[in-house]
Design a protein around this motif. Structure first.
Motif, PDB file in Angstrom:
ATOM      1  N   GLU A   1       0.838  -1.196   0.000  1.00  0.00           N
ATOM      2  CA  GLU A   1       0.000   0.000   0.000  1.00  0.00           C
ATOM      3  C   GLU A   1       0.873   1.247   0.000  1.00  0.00           C
ATOM      4  OE1 GLU A   1      -2.554  -0.264   3.369  1.00  0.00           O
ATOM      5  OE2 GLU A   1      -3.620  -2.044   2.642  1.00  0.00           O
ATOM      6  N   VAL A   2       2.054   1.124   0.615  1.00  0.00           N
ATOM      7  CA  VAL A   2       3.012   2.231   0.668  1.00  0.00           C
ATOM      8  C   VAL A   2       4.375   1.703   0.242  1.00  0.00           C
ATOM      9  CG1 VAL A   2       4.152   3.946   2.109  1.00  0.00           C
ATOM     10  CG2 VAL A   2       1.749   3.353   2.555  1.00  0.00           C
TER      11      VAL A   2
ATOM     12  N   GLY B   1      -2.735   3.896  -2.904  1.00  0.00           N
ATOM     13  CA  GLY B   1      -1.533   3.852  -2.085  1.00  0.00           C
ATOM     14  C   GLY B   1      -0.601   5.041  -2.265  1.00  0.00           C
ATOM     15  N   ILE B   2       0.554   4.929  -1.650  1.00  0.00           N
ATOM     16  CA  ILE B   2       1.568   5.995  -1.667  1.00  0.00           C
ATOM     17  C   ILE B   2       2.860   5.418  -2.240  1.00  0.00           C
ATOM     18  CG2 ILE B   2       2.947   7.578  -0.261  1.00  0.00           C
ATOM     19  CD1 ILE B   2       0.638   7.558   1.767  1.00  0.00           C
ATOM     20  N   PHE B   3       3.461   6.148  -3.180  1.00  0.00           N
ATOM     21  CA  PHE B   3       4.700   5.718  -3.810  1.00  0.00           C
ATOM     22  C   PHE B   3       5.742   6.820  -3.608  1.00  0.00           C
ATOM     23  CE2 PHE B   3       7.744   4.768  -7.082  1.00  0.00           C
ATOM     24  CZ  PHE B   3       7.719   3.387  -7.224  1.00  0.00           C
TER      25      PHE B   3
ATOM     26  N   TYR C   1      -5.992  -4.400  -5.505  1.00  0.00           N
ATOM     27  CA  TYR C   1      -6.274  -4.552  -4.091  1.00  0.00           C
ATOM     28  C   TYR C   1      -5.734  -5.901  -3.624  1.00  0.00           C
ATOM     29  CZ  TYR C   1      -9.231  -0.409  -4.181  1.00  0.00           C
ATOM     30  OH  TYR C   1      -9.686   0.873  -4.299  1.00  0.00           O
ATOM     31  N   LYS C   2      -5.662  -6.072  -2.322  1.00  0.00           N
ATOM     32  CA  LYS C   2      -5.047  -7.278  -1.767  1.00  0.00           C
ATOM     33  C   LYS C   2      -5.768  -8.553  -2.220  1.00  0.00           C
ATOM     34  CE  LYS C   2      -1.841  -8.894   1.078  1.00  0.00           C
ATOM     35  NZ  LYS C   2      -1.635  -8.324   2.414  1.00  0.00           N
ATOM     36  N   ASP C   3      -7.083  -8.495  -2.308  1.00  0.00           N
ATOM     37  CA  ASP C   3      -7.829  -9.696  -2.720  1.00  0.00           C
ATOM     38  C   ASP C   3      -7.464 -10.109  -4.142  1.00  0.00           C
ATOM     39  OD1 ASP C   3     -10.472  -8.618  -4.527  1.00  0.00           O
ATOM     40  OD2 ASP C   3      -9.547  -7.170  -3.172  1.00  0.00           O
TER      41      ASP C   3
END
Length: 578
Positions: free
Chosen positions: A124-125, A146-148, A251-253
Motif C-alpha cells: 500500500e506504501v 496507495g503511496i509511492f 487490491y489485496k484480494d
C-alpha cells in the motif's frame, strides 16, 4: 507484598518462555504449492535473536521481534530448490534496515529467480527502500489508493551547539582528520565545507547505485529515473504505473487471486503460504541428510558500536569478540574465518584489541572480512588486517580518523547552577580531564598528542594490512567516509560481494570443498538476556512516549556523552536515508 508480586511476575515470564521455547523448536512441514511470504515490518538484524518471547506483549512491555539477515538469506536459498515452494510474495514492507542489508536480500532474490519460480511484490506504501528491493520482482503491484515515494536521497545532521551554548557547556574537541565530522554538531551550527563535500560524494554514490539497480530490473533509463525523482513526477499510484515503475494497481484480494492462480489453488480456497520464521524451522524436501563435514568455516559476528567489555548481539564488546576470534583461531576444526563487520566504530582502544586478534589469526589460517551496512572508522580498523575484504556497493566504510571530546561545564556549574569547586592536587596534571574548568594550553597539547599518536597507529595498521604506504592511507583517510563502490577504487576494499561470497572465498583460500559453517560468538540464552531487560524496556518505552520523533536526538546526545574522555574511531553520524 511487592517482592512476592515481582517473584510471581518472573515465574510467569519463565513459564511462558519455556512453553514458547519448547513450541518454537518444533519442525514445520511445508505443504506442496506453497508461497514463501516475506514481509519486512520489523528490524532486520545480523542474526535472529535467541528470544522465544519475541513479538509478545507482557505487562505493557513489548518484546520487539526482529529477523536475522542470516535466516532471511538461508531461507531464500533453501526455497530456490524446495519443490514445495512455488514462489515468493513480498508483502507490505518498510525495510528498517541499512542499504547494504537490503542489497544482500535483493541479490538473493535475483539468484532465486534463476529457478524460474515467481516473485511478486505488493504494498500500500512503497518507501524507496522497499521499492528498491521489490523492483526485482516479476510483477510489482500497489494499492490503487496507495503511496509511492520516489524523491531521491537526503541526509540531515542535528547540530547541538546552540543548545549547549544556552546551557553554558563548551565542548573541547581534539581530533585528527579534515573530514572527521562526528564532533561538528557540538561546535558548529552547519556542515563544514569538507563535510559537505564528503556527504555529497557518498550520498551521490549511494543514489547512483540505487538508480542503476532499478534501471536494470525495470528496464528504465537511469537518467529518466533521476528526472522522475527530481521533478516529483510520481505523486499518485497512476503516475507510477504510467512511468512503468510498477506493473499494476490492485487490491489485496486481487493479489491473493493471482497467487492462487500461480500456485494452482482453487479460487475458493486459501493461498497456501509459509512465513519466514516458520520456514526457518522447516526442512526442504530435497535437503541433504548426509553427515556433516568435520571441517568448519567460522563466522564471527561483530555488530554494533565498539567498546570495552562484553557487549552483546547488538554491540561489539572487545572482550567478547576478541575471545571469539581467539577461540576459532585455536580450534583445529575451524579451517577459515569470516569476520562479519557491521559497525560505525567506537572506542579506538577496544578496536585495537580486536584488530590484534585478527592479525594473529591471519598468520595461522585465512580470515576474510564481510562488511555489512557499516564498517567505518573503528569498524574499518578491526577489518584492515584480514586477508581480503568484501563490501556491498552501498556499504559505508573508511572514516579513518580519531577524535576525543572533553566538555568544559564551568559556566553551567558556576553561572547556571551556582556550584563552585576547589581542591588540592599533588601534580600539575593530576586533574587532567576535569570537566569543571577549561583545558590549559599544555593539557590540550597532551590530549592532541595522544590523538595524533592514535591516528598514526591507525594509519600504520591500515597501511600494513592493505599493502599501501602510510602516506597514501593518510591521503584517503583524514576521517573521510566512502561507499563500497568508492572504496574498491582506492584500495580499502578488495571485492564487491555479500557474506556468502566471503564464505566462498574463505573456503577457496583454505582449499575446502566440504565444510560446515558455524557462528560465533555464542548467543546468550533467553534467561541471560532477560536479566535487566524488563527495567530497560520500561525506561525506553517511557522516553519514546515522551519524546516521540525527538527520541533520535536523545539517543544522539546519549551517544555523545559516551564518547567523553576516551579517544574514538567512529563514523561521523548516523546515516538515515529516507
Amino acid at each position: 507484598m511487592l517482592g512476592v508480586l515481582l517473584i510471581g511476575v518472573i515465574l510467569i515470564v519463565l513459564v511462558v518462555g519455556i512453553v514458547v521455547s519448547a513450541s518454537s523448536d518444533k519442525s514445520v512441514d511445508v505443504e506442496p504449492n506453497s508461497v514463501l511470504h516475506m514481509a519486512f515490518t520489523t528490524p532486520i538484524t545480523e542474526r535472529t535473536p535467541n528470544n522465544p518471547l519475541a513479538g509478545l506483549s507482557f505487562l505493557g512491555l513489548n518484546s520487539e521481534k526482529s529477523t536475522g539477515l542470516n535466516d532471511i538469506l538461508a531461507n531464500i536459498k533453501k526455497a530456490k530448490t524446495d519443490s514445495n515452494i512455488k514462489g515468493i510474495f513480498l508483502d507490505e514492507s518498510y525495510m528498517t534496515s541499512g542499504q547494504a542489508t537490503t542489497e544482500e536480500i535483493r541479490n538473493a532474490l535475483i539468484d532465486f529467480k534463476k529457478s524460474h519460480k515467481f516473485v511478486i511484490a505488493y504494498s500500500e506504501v512503497y518507501t524507496q527502500g522497499f521499492y528498491y528491493l521489490a523492483s526485482v520482482a516479476d510483477k510489482v503491484y500497489m494499492n490503487p489508493k496507495g503511496i509511492f515515494e520516489f524523491t531521491g536521497f537526503s541526509q540531515q545532521v542535528t547540530f547541538l551547539k546552540g543548545a549547549l551554548d544556552k546551557l553554558g557547556i563548551e565542548v573541547q574537541i581534539i581530533k585528527v582528520g579534515t573530514y572527521k565530522s562526528a564532533v561538528e554538531p557540538l561546535f558548529l551550527t552547519k556542515m563544514s565545507d569538507p563535510n559537505r563535500l564528503q556527504v555529497t560524494s557518498y550520498l551521490g554514490s549511494l543514489y547512483d547505485h540505487f538508480l542503476t539497480g532499478i534501471s536494470k530490473s525495470r528496464g528504465i533509463n537511469k537518467d529518466s529515473l533521476f528526472n522522475y525523482a527530481n521533478s516529483a513526477r510520481v505523486q499518485f499510484p497512476e503516475d507510477a504505473l504510467k512511468l512503468k515503475l510498477i506493473d499494476g494497481l490492485k487490491y489485496k484480494d486481487e493479489i491473493l487471486d493471482e497467487l492462487k492462480t500461480r500456485t494452482g489453488v482453487s479460487k475458493t480456497a486459501n493461498v497456501v503460504s509459509v512465513d519466514l520464521d516458520e520456514y526457518t524451522k522447516s526442512k526442504a524436501d530435497n535437503a541433504d541428510d548426509d553427515a556433516s563435514s568435520k571441517k568448519q568455516i567460522a563466522i564471527v559476528y561483530a555488530n554494533g558500536e565498539i567498546s570495552g567489555g562484553e557487549g552483546d548481539d547488538n554491540s561489539i564488546g572487545s572482550e567478547r569478540i576478541s575471545k571469539a576470534i581467539r577461540k576459532v583461531r585455536l580450534d583445529n576444526k575451524v579451517k577459515a574465518v569470516v569476520l562479519r563487520v557491521n559497525s560505525p566504530g567506537g572506542s579506538s582502544l577496544a578496536s585495537d584489541v580486536i584488530w590484534r586478534e585478527v592479525a594473529l589469526t591471519k598468520k595461522v589460517k585465512p580470515i576474510i572480512v564481510s562488511m555489512g551496512d557499516y564498517a567505518a572508522s573503528g569498524g574499518y580498523y578491526i577489518s584492515c588486517a584480514a586477508d581480503s575484504i568484501f563490501a556491498e556497493p552501498n556499504t559505508i566504510t573508511g572514516s579513518i580518523g580519531i577524535f576525543a571530546i572533553l566538555p568544559n561545564m564551568q559556566k553551567l556549574f558556576n553561572d547556571k547552577l551556582g556550584v563552585t569547586f576547589d581542591g588540592v592536587k599533588t601534580g600539575k596534571f593530576a586533574d587532567l580531564g576535569d570537566i569543571s574548568r577549561p583545558l590549559s594550553p599544555e593539557e590540550r597539547a597532551i590530549l592532541q598528542n595522544n590523538v595524533n599518536h592514535g591516528y598514526d597507529e591507525f594509519t600504520k595498521a591500515v597501511a600494513a594490512g592493505r599493502g599501501k604506504t602510510q602516506e597514501y592511507i593518510n591521503s584517503i583517510g583524514q576521517g573521510r567516509v566512502w561507499t563500497g563502490s568508492q572504496a574498491i577504487k582506492i584500495g580499502l576494499v578488495d571485492r564487491l560481494g555479500n557474506i556468502n561470497d566471503a564464505i566462498a572465498s574463505a573456503a577457496k583460500k583454505a582449499k575446502l570443498t566440504n565444510y560446515n559453517v558455524v557462528a560465533y560468538p555464542e548467543q546468550k540464552s533467553f534467561l541471560k538476556q532477560l536479566d535487566g531487560d524488563v527495567t530497560n524496556q520500561m525506561k525506553v518505552k517511557m522516553m519514546r512516549s515522551e519524546l516521540g520523533d525527538n527520541y533520535r536526538v536523545y539517543e544522539q546526545l546519549k551517544g555523545l556523552t559516551q564518547m567523553v574522555r576516551t579517544p574514538q574511531a567512529r563514523l561521523p553520524y548516523d546515516i538515515v536515508i529516507k
